[in-house]
Each structure stands twice: as structure tokens, then as C-alpha cells.
Write a protein that holds these residues in place. Structure first.
Motif, short mmCIF file in Angstrom:
data_model
loop_
_atom_site.label_atom_id
_atom_site.label_comp_id
_atom_site.label_asym_id
_atom_site.label_seq_id
_atom_site.Cartn_x
_atom_site.Cartn_y
_atom_site.Cartn_z
N ASN A 64 0.79 -1.22 0.00
CA ASN A 64 0.00 0.00 0.00
C ASN A 64 0.83 1.28 0.00
OD1 ASN A 64 -2.27 -1.61 0.07
ND2 ASN A 64 -2.56 -1.43 2.26
N VAL A 65 2.12 1.17 0.27
CA VAL A 65 2.96 2.38 0.34
C VAL A 65 4.23 2.24 -0.51
CG1 VAL A 65 4.25 3.93 1.85
CG2 VAL A 65 2.08 2.96 2.64
N VAL A 66 5.05 1.24 -0.23
CA VAL A 66 6.38 1.16 -0.84
C VAL A 66 6.30 0.78 -2.33
CG1 VAL A 66 8.66 0.09 -0.73
CG2 VAL A 66 7.42 0.64 1.38
N TYR A 67 5.52 -0.23 -2.66
CA TYR A 67 5.44 -0.63 -4.07
C TYR A 67 4.82 0.45 -4.95
CZ TYR A 67 6.67 -5.33 -2.34
OH TYR A 67 7.29 -6.40 -1.74
N PRO A 68 3.77 1.16 -4.50
CA PRO A 68 3.29 2.29 -5.29
C PRO A 68 4.38 3.36 -5.51
CG PRO A 68 1.61 1.66 -3.73
CD PRO A 68 2.85 0.87 -3.38
N ALA A 69 5.21 3.59 -4.48
CA ALA A 69 6.31 4.55 -4.63
C ALA A 69 7.31 4.05 -5.67
CB ALA A 69 7.00 4.76 -3.29
N LEU A 70 7.54 2.74 -5.71
CA LEU A 70 8.41 2.16 -6.73
C LEU A 70 7.86 2.42 -8.13
CD1 LEU A 70 9.40 -1.33 -5.26
CD2 LEU A 70 11.00 0.44 -6.01
N ARG A 71 6.55 2.26 -8.28
CA ARG A 71 5.94 2.49 -9.59
C ARG A 71 6.08 3.95 -10.01
NH1 ARG A 71 2.25 -1.21 -7.12
NH2 ARG A 71 2.39 -3.26 -8.14
N GLN A 72 5.89 4.85 -9.05
CA GLN A 72 6.05 6.28 -9.36
C GLN A 72 7.48 6.61 -9.74
OE1 GLN A 72 4.54 8.62 -6.07
NE2 GLN A 72 2.53 8.82 -7.05
N ALA A 73 8.43 5.84 -9.23
CA ALA A 73 9.84 6.06 -9.53
C ALA A 73 10.30 5.28 -10.76
CB ALA A 73 10.69 5.68 -8.32
N ASN A 74 9.34 4.87 -11.59
CA ASN A 74 9.63 4.14 -12.84
C ASN A 74 10.26 2.78 -12.59
OD1 ASN A 74 8.65 6.28 -14.51
ND2 ASN A 74 10.58 7.38 -14.17
N SER A 75 9.89 2.15 -11.48
CA SER A 75 10.37 0.79 -11.19
C SER A 75 9.18 -0.17 -11.08
CB SER A 75 11.19 0.78 -9.90
OG SER A 75 12.35 1.54 -10.04
N ALA A 76 8.25 -0.02 -12.01
CA ALA A 76 7.04 -0.84 -11.98
C ALA A 76 7.36 -2.33 -12.10
CB ALA A 76 6.09 -0.41 -13.09
N HIS A 77 8.38 -2.67 -12.87
CA HIS A 77 8.73 -4.08 -13.05
C HIS A 77 9.11 -4.72 -11.72
CE1 HIS A 77 11.45 -7.50 -13.94
NE2 HIS A 77 10.59 -7.73 -14.92
N ASP A 78 9.94 -4.03 -10.95
CA ASP A 78 10.33 -4.55 -9.64
C ASP A 78 9.14 -4.62 -8.70
OD1 ASP A 78 12.99 -4.87 -10.32
OD2 ASP A 78 13.57 -2.87 -9.64
N ALA A 79 8.31 -3.58 -8.72
CA ALA A 79 7.13 -3.54 -7.85
C ALA A 79 6.21 -4.71 -8.15
CB ALA A 79 6.39 -2.22 -8.01
N ASP A 80 5.99 -4.96 -9.43
CA ASP A 80 5.08 -6.04 -9.82
C ASP A 80 5.66 -7.41 -9.48
OD1 ASP A 80 3.33 -4.15 -10.75
OD2 ASP A 80 3.91 -4.36 -12.86
N ALA A 81 6.96 -7.57 -9.66
CA ALA A 81 7.60 -8.85 -9.35
C ALA A 81 7.51 -9.15 -7.85
CB ALA A 81 9.06 -8.83 -9.80
N LEU A 82 7.82 -8.14 -7.04
CA LEU A 82 7.77 -8.33 -5.58
C LEU A 82 6.33 -8.55 -5.11
CD1 LEU A 82 10.33 -5.58 -4.56
CD2 LEU A 82 10.66 -8.05 -4.34
N ASN A 83 5.42 -7.81 -5.70
CA ASN A 83 4.02 -7.95 -5.30
C ASN A 83 3.48 -9.34 -5.64
OD1 ASN A 83 1.59 -6.47 -4.25
ND2 ASN A 83 0.77 -7.06 -6.24
N SER A 84 3.89 -9.87 -6.79
CA SER A 84 3.42 -11.21 -7.18
C SER A 84 3.94 -12.27 -6.21
CB SER A 84 3.84 -11.54 -8.61
OG SER A 84 5.24 -11.73 -8.69
N GLU A 85 5.13 -12.05 -5.67
CA GLU A 85 5.68 -13.02 -4.72
C GLU A 85 4.88 -13.03 -3.41
OE1 GLU A 85 9.84 -12.17 -4.34
OE2 GLU A 85 10.31 -12.93 -6.35
N HIS A 86 4.22 -11.93 -3.09
CA HIS A 86 3.37 -11.91 -1.90
C HIS A 86 2.22 -12.90 -2.05
CE1 HIS A 86 4.61 -7.75 -0.08
NE2 HIS A 86 5.61 -8.62 -0.18
#
Length: 205
Positions: free
Chosen positions: A113-135
Motif C-alpha cells: 500500500n505504500v512502498v510498491y506504489p512509490a516504486l511504480r512512481q519512480a519508474n520501477s514498476a517491473h520490480d514492484a510487480d515482481a515483488l508484489n506477485s511473490e506476496h
């Protein structure tokens, strides 16, 4: 006349008893209401204190990334305790699994709810999506462990598979993704992200 007088006196006594036993009027009501309000206030304060303790345990040092790394270490400590059990410790395994689920659920909410959205805003959507899928796999492991017999030889083996996956997830976050994000943010942005993360964690604490 004597009988009538005694009857009247008895009625007054009964009425007095009824008022004292069943009618909480006047000062008695005030005392009871005051006690209830005080009890509720104490309970609320105790709950808030517990929430603060739980959240600040993980966030006592550093910023959002440091706090998440501390939570990672606390999670691995729970795994250590689980792996120290044997097949006869079914109650302890259930208890520790509940603690693990609580820790991981709170941790995941902060990230999702906080860190991964910040990753997406910082143009790191690929990392955010990969980490989120592992959850999603984390939830699958927790579900399997909750429904697998705690005295099964397979249970501890599944715990170890789970830990290996979690450790790889943590390594990617701590060594690669989170430091990169922190370096792209200003001091004020990192402070804001830290505050938002703690606010999210406080909801679940």
C-alpha cells in the motif's frame, strides 16, 4: 387494625428493597457510568499503547527501508523458532505460525500500500510487480501450512521451502530494490515515505 398496619409497613419495606436492588438511580447510576467510561478509556489507552509498541519495534531505527529490514530479521527469528520444533510440538507450531502470519500480513500491507506504489512512481514498476506477485506465494504457503497437519513430516519441510523463498524475496528488496529507490528520493521524500509506511503499519498493529 394491627394487621392492616403491619401490612402497610411491609409494603414500604418491599418497595424500598425493590428500589435498592433493581433501580440504579441517582448516585449509583453515576458511579456505574463513570466506571464504565473509565474502563473504556483504560482499554483504549492500552490498545493504543500496544499498537505503538508493535509498530515502533520495527521502526525504532532509521527510515522506511531500515524499518522493513528490521521486520525481515524479526520474521526470520520466528522461522528459527518454528524450525526448532519437532512433530510432537503441534500446539507450539500452530502458535508460531499464527505469529508468522501476523508479521507477514502487516509487513505486506506496508509494502503493497505504500512502498510498491512509490516504486511504480519512480519508474520501477517491473520490480514492484515482481515483488508484489511473490506476496501471492507467501499467502499460498501460509494457507498450506495452516491446513497441513502440524505433526506431519511434510510440515517442517514445507516451512523450509517457504523460508528459502522468503529469504530470496528479502535479499532482492534489501540489496537491490530498496536502496535504489531510496537513492532516487530526496531526504524529504524519504521522510514522507517513512511516515506513510508507519501509518499503514499502525492500522494493523
Amino acid at each position: 387494625m394491627a394487621t392492616k398496619t403491619r401490612s402497610g409497613s411491609g409494603n414500604k419495606t418491599n418497595k424500598s428493597n425493590e428500589e435498592s436492588l433493581f433501580n440504579w438511580g441517582g448516585n449509583q447510576a453515576g458511579v456505574l457510568v463513570g466506571a464504565a467510561v473509565a474502563g473504556a478509556a483504560v482499554g483504549f489507552a492500552a490498545n493504543m499503547g500496544r499498537k505503538l509498541f508493535v509498530q515502533m519495534t520495527s521502526g525504532a531505527s532509521g527510515d522506511w527501508a531500515d524499518a522493513l529490514a528490521t521486520e525481515h530479521a524479526l520474521t526470520l527469528a520466528i522461522f528459527d523458532k518454528i524450525e526448532a520444533t519437532d512433530d510432537s510440538n503441534t500446539a507450539m507450531r500452530a502458535h508460531l505460525l499464527a505469529k508468522l502470519k501476523y508479521a507477514l500480513t502487516k509487513h505486506a500491507l506496508q509494502e503493497e500500500n505504500v512502498v510498491y506504489p512509490a516504486l511504480r512512481q519512480a519508474n520501477s514498476a517491473h520490480d514492484a510487480d515482481a515483488l508484489n506477485s511473490e506476496h501471492g506465494y507467501v499467502k499460498t504457503y501460509l494457507y498450506e501450512l495452516e491446513n497441513l497437519a502440524k505433526d506431519s513430516p511434510e510440515w517442517l519441510a514445507r516451512v523450509r521451502d517457504f523460508r528459502a523463498m522468503i529469504e530470496e524475496h528479502m535479499r532482492m528488496e534489501e540489496d537491490e530494490v530498496f536502496p535504489a529507490l531510496r537513492n532516487t528520493l530526496s531526504e524529504d521524500q524519504n521522510a514522507k515515505l517513512t511516515a506513510l509506511m508507519h501509518k499503514e503499519g499502525f492500522k494493523f498493529a
